[in-house]
Design a protein around this motif. Structure first.
Motif, PDB file in Angstrom:
ATOM      1  N   ARG A  18      35.654  19.445  42.404  1.00  0.00           N
ATOM      2  CA  ARG A  18      37.087  19.259  42.186  1.00  0.00           C
ATOM      3  C   ARG A  18      37.936  20.283  42.580  1.00  0.00           C
ATOM      4  O   ARG A  18      38.859  19.728  42.830  1.00  0.00           O
ATOM      5  CB  ARG A  18      36.828  19.150  40.551  1.00  0.00           C
ATOM      6  N   PHE A  19      37.558  21.478  42.323  1.00  0.00           N
ATOM      7  CA  PHE A  19      38.650  22.535  42.850  1.00  0.00           C
ATOM      8  C   PHE A  19      38.825  22.596  44.241  1.00  0.00           C
ATOM      9  O   PHE A  19      39.881  22.778  44.627  1.00  0.00           O
ATOM     10  CB  PHE A  19      37.981  23.881  42.269  1.00  0.00           C
ATOM     11  N   VAL A  20      37.809  22.467  44.935  1.00  0.00           N
ATOM     12  CA  VAL A  20      37.792  22.324  46.360  1.00  0.00           C
ATOM     13  C   VAL A  20      38.740  21.224  46.907  1.00  0.00           C
ATOM     14  O   VAL A  20      39.603  21.150  47.831  1.00  0.00           O
ATOM     15  CB  VAL A  20      36.343  22.124  47.113  1.00  0.00           C
ATOM     16  N   ALA A  21      38.796  19.827  46.320  1.00  0.00           N
ATOM     17  CA  ALA A  21      39.376  18.768  46.580  1.00  0.00           C
ATOM     18  C   ALA A  21      41.135  19.135  46.558  1.00  0.00           C
ATOM     19  O   ALA A  21      41.843  18.539  47.421  1.00  0.00           O
ATOM     20  CB  ALA A  21      39.065  17.792  45.841  1.00  0.00           C
ATOM     21  N   LEU A  22      41.319  19.912  45.786  1.00  0.00           N
ATOM     22  CA  LEU A  22      42.792  20.291  45.435  1.00  0.00           C
ATOM     23  C   LEU A  22      43.534  20.792  46.563  1.00  0.00           C
ATOM     24  O   LEU A  22      44.724  20.895  46.791  1.00  0.00           O
ATOM     25  CB  LEU A  22      42.924  21.192  44.105  1.00  0.00           C
ATOM     26  N   VAL A  62      48.958  25.128  43.506  1.00  0.00           N
ATOM     27  CA  VAL A  62      48.549  26.111  42.644  1.00  0.00           C
ATOM     28  C   VAL A  62      48.806  25.655  41.180  1.00  0.00           C
ATOM     29  O   VAL A  62      48.009  25.897  40.287  1.00  0.00           O
ATOM     30  CB  VAL A  62      49.795  27.366  42.633  1.00  0.00           C
ATOM     31  N   ALA A  63      49.798  24.598  40.720  1.00  0.00           N
ATOM     32  CA  ALA A  63      49.721  23.882  39.629  1.00  0.00           C
ATOM     33  C   ALA A  63      48.830  23.133  39.189  1.00  0.00           C
ATOM     34  O   ALA A  63      48.363  23.132  38.341  1.00  0.00           O
ATOM     35  CB  ALA A  63      51.160  23.104  39.418  1.00  0.00           C
ATOM     36  N   ALA A  64      47.973  22.691  40.381  1.00  0.00           N
ATOM     37  CA  ALA A  64      46.993  21.614  39.936  1.00  0.00           C
ATOM     38  C   ALA A  64      45.746  22.529  39.745  1.00  0.00           C
ATOM     39  O   ALA A  64      44.960  22.057  38.801  1.00  0.00           O
ATOM     40  CB  ALA A  64      46.934  20.791  41.471  1.00  0.00           C
ATOM     41  N   ILE A  65      45.582  23.381  40.515  1.00  0.00           N
ATOM     42  CA  ILE A  65      44.425  24.215  40.312  1.00  0.00           C
ATOM     43  C   ILE A  65      44.397  24.776  38.809  1.00  0.00           C
ATOM     44  O   ILE A  65      43.429  24.866  38.196  1.00  0.00           O
ATOM     45  CB  ILE A  65      44.735  25.777  41.338  1.00  0.00           C
ATOM     46  N   LEU A  66      45.637  25.430  38.361  1.00  0.00           N
ATOM     47  CA  LEU A  66      45.699  26.039  36.893  1.00  0.00           C
ATOM     48  C   LEU A  66      45.509  24.770  35.874  1.00  0.00           C
ATOM     49  O   LEU A  66      45.091  25.300  34.773  1.00  0.00           O
ATOM     50  CB  LEU A  66      47.192  26.876  36.854  1.00  0.00           C
ATOM     51  N   LYS A  67      46.160  23.819  36.052  1.00  0.00           N
ATOM     52  CA  LYS A  67      45.836  22.587  35.354  1.00  0.00           C
ATOM     53  C   LYS A  67      44.521  22.447  35.012  1.00  0.00           C
ATOM     54  O   LYS A  67      44.105  22.177  33.914  1.00  0.00           O
ATOM     55  CB  LYS A  67      46.646  21.364  35.669  1.00  0.00           C
ATOM     56  N   ASN A  70      42.796  25.238  33.436  1.00  0.00           N
ATOM     57  CA  ASN A  70      42.989  25.228  31.885  1.00  0.00           C
ATOM     58  C   ASN A  70      42.173  24.097  31.108  1.00  0.00           C
ATOM     59  O   ASN A  70      41.747  24.467  30.022  1.00  0.00           O
ATOM     60  CB  ASN A  70      44.675  24.824  31.668  1.00  0.00           C
ATOM     61  N   GLU A  71      42.092  23.017  31.550  1.00  0.00           N
ATOM     62  CA  GLU A  71      41.346  22.013  31.161  1.00  0.00           C
ATOM     63  C   GLU A  71      39.736  22.249  31.040  1.00  0.00           C
ATOM     64  O   GLU A  71      39.151  21.669  30.012  1.00  0.00           O
ATOM     65  CB  GLU A  71      41.620  20.657  32.063  1.00  0.00           C
ATOM     66  N   THR A  72      39.252  23.000  31.815  1.00  0.00           N
ATOM     67  CA  THR A  72      37.870  23.111  31.989  1.00  0.00           C
ATOM     68  C   THR A  72      37.419  24.595  31.597  1.00  0.00           C
ATOM     69  O   THR A  72      36.265  25.054  31.679  1.00  0.00           O
ATOM     70  CB  THR A  72      37.380  22.991  33.264  1.00  0.00           C
ATOM     71  N   SER A  73      38.452  25.337  31.045  1.00  0.00           N
ATOM     72  CA  SER A  73      38.434  26.791  30.709  1.00  0.00           C
ATOM     73  C   SER A  73      37.728  27.606  31.656  1.00  0.00           C
ATOM     74  O   SER A  73      36.735  28.372  31.663  1.00  0.00           O
ATOM     75  CB  SER A  73      37.340  26.759  29.325  1.00  0.00           C
ATOM     76  N   LEU A 180      52.678  28.252  35.020  1.00  0.00           N
ATOM     77  CA  LEU A 180      52.207  28.617  33.731  1.00  0.00           C
ATOM     78  C   LEU A 180      50.511  28.109  33.766  1.00  0.00           C
ATOM     79  O   LEU A 180      50.059  27.506  34.564  1.00  0.00           O
ATOM     80  CB  LEU A 180      52.787  28.084  32.466  1.00  0.00           C
ATOM     81  N   ALA A 181      49.805  28.715  32.831  1.00  0.00           N
ATOM     82  CA  ALA A 181      48.542  28.438  32.623  1.00  0.00           C
ATOM     83  C   ALA A 181      47.939  27.165  32.460  1.00  0.00           C
ATOM     84  O   ALA A 181      46.791  26.870  33.156  1.00  0.00           O
ATOM     85  CB  ALA A 181      47.830  29.338  31.228  1.00  0.00           C
ATOM     86  N   ASP A 182      48.859  26.220  32.084  1.00  0.00           N
ATOM     87  CA  ASP A 182      48.388  24.933  31.747  1.00  0.00           C
ATOM     88  C   ASP A 182      49.016  23.953  33.078  1.00  0.00           C
ATOM     89  O   ASP A 182      48.773  22.941  32.954  1.00  0.00           O
ATOM     90  CB  ASP A 182      48.857  24.510  30.509  1.00  0.00           C
ATOM     91  N   GLY A 183      49.602  24.736  34.099  1.00  0.00           N
ATOM     92  CA  GLY A 183      50.165  23.949  35.167  1.00  0.00           C
ATOM     93  C   GLY A 183      51.593  23.675  35.063  1.00  0.00           C
ATOM     94  O   GLY A 183      51.828  23.062  36.524  1.00  0.00           O
ATOM     95  N   ARG A 184      52.136  23.935  34.208  1.00  0.00           N
ATOM     96  CA  ARG A 184      53.515  23.666  34.201  1.00  0.00           C
ATOM     97  C   ARG A 184      54.410  24.705  35.073  1.00  0.00           C
ATOM     98  O   ARG A 184      53.807  25.793  35.208  1.00  0.00           O
ATOM     99  CB  ARG A 184      54.183  23.439  32.814  1.00  0.00           C
TER     100      ARG A 184
END
Length: 314
Positions: A18-22, A62-67, A70-73, A180-184
């Motif tokens: 999932r991370f690679v796909a981003l 970057v935002a998608a990665i951090l989002k 955050n969702e998966t800790s 930000l940490a949640d992707g915003r």
């Protein structure tokens, strides 16, 4: 050196994909040999491990990665030019490395407002060259200028060799863009020098080393480019004498860079001056300058050649 005391966390295969796909497979490094430049610092004192090095090419990525993180800790370590010497950019517990060196666009150089907007992965050298092309100077200077990045310098609030003259990284920033940490995305790319509107949020992130958010771009101050540069080595008998010389040069209106050059302390020389004057015949102590005449030269009635100036005792 590896200070990790717990086994590194290995990402599950489905989460890794999932991370690679981003960012796409081309910009997701999983090969251990290819990861090596991202997992050690310049002195090879800190070494890390990571399931993947992600190299986003846009703020949206970057935002998608951090989002997702955050969702998966999932732990993330941001990395700029990897020039730090204390290991803060190294994934010592198996974190994902978020390498920002593909965010390398100089978005704007504005000579009217004396500002430059550039992305986090722009090297300090490129930033200074872009400013020079507009007849301006970006005054921060570090020995690692060819590798260190604007984002890394701001995230660590780097100092540099011109800090006494022009200030540290925080001094040069007018505005930032940060994820930000949640992707915003917080867009505070402000070019105004006079701005009293509310909280100055940028200083929360400058020097925070990515703990509050990842800097993706910044607006930095520029200054008029010096017309000439002269370099002097001045021997003084003590550290206090060096401070006295620094204050004297500042009061006499020498260029800020000249006033901030740290004198070479040598006990056998006594060249601290009061009042300051320019002496001749000291070429071995003074480098040849780039201009025909420095501001310092105006303190002497007769103008010596540029390679003969030295700050000296009257």
């Amino acid at each position: 050196m590896n200070i990790a005391e717990t086994p590194p966390k290995i990402l599950a295969a489905d989460l890794l994909s999932r991370f690679v796909a981003l960012v796409g497979e081309k910009n997701a490094i999983t090969d251990r040999q290819a990861q090596a430049p991202y997992l050690t610092e310049p002195r090879d004192m800190f070494r890390g491990t990571s399931s993947v090095v992600l190299r986003p090419g846009s703020v949206a990525e970057v935002a998608a990665i951090l989002k997702l993180a955050n969702e998966t800790s999932t732990a993330i370590v941001p990395q700029g030019g990897n020039t730090g010497l204390v290991g803060g950019q190294i994934p010592q517990h198996g974190e994902i490395v978020l390498a920002l060196n593909r965010l390398d666009r100089v978005r704007e150089v504005d000579p009217v407002s004396n500002t430059m907007t550039c992305e986090a992965g722009v090297t300090l050298l490129r930033a200074r060259e872009a400013a020079a092309a507009a007849d301006r100077l970006y005054p921060q200077l570090l020995p690692s200028e060819g590798s260190c990045t604007i984002g890394g310098n701001l995230s660590t609030n780097a100092g540099g060799t011109a800090a006494l003259a022009y200030g540290i990284a925080r001094s040069h920033a007018l505005g930032i863009e940060v994820v930000l940490a949640d992707g915003r995305v917080l867009n505070a790319l402000n070019k105004l020098k006079k701005d009293n509107t509310g909280y100055d949020l940028k200083d929360l992130f400058i020097g925070a080393e990515g703990t509050l958010g990842v800097i993706t771009a910044a607006v930095v101050r520029l200054i008029p480019r010096p017309r000439s540069v002269e370099t002097a080595f001045v021997g003084v008998p003590s550290a206090q004498a060096a401070l006295d010389l620094f204050g004297l040069a500042t009061r006499r209106g020498l260029p800020r860079s000249a006033a901030a050059t740290a004198p070479l302390v040598r006990a056998h020389r006594t060249l601290v001056a009061s009042p300051l004057r320019i002496a001749r015949g000291a070429g071995r102590h003074f480098g040849r300058g780039t201009g025909a005449r420095s501001r310092a030269g105006r303190h002497h009635r007769r103008q010596p050649r540029s390679d003969q100036y030295v700050l000296a005792h009257p």
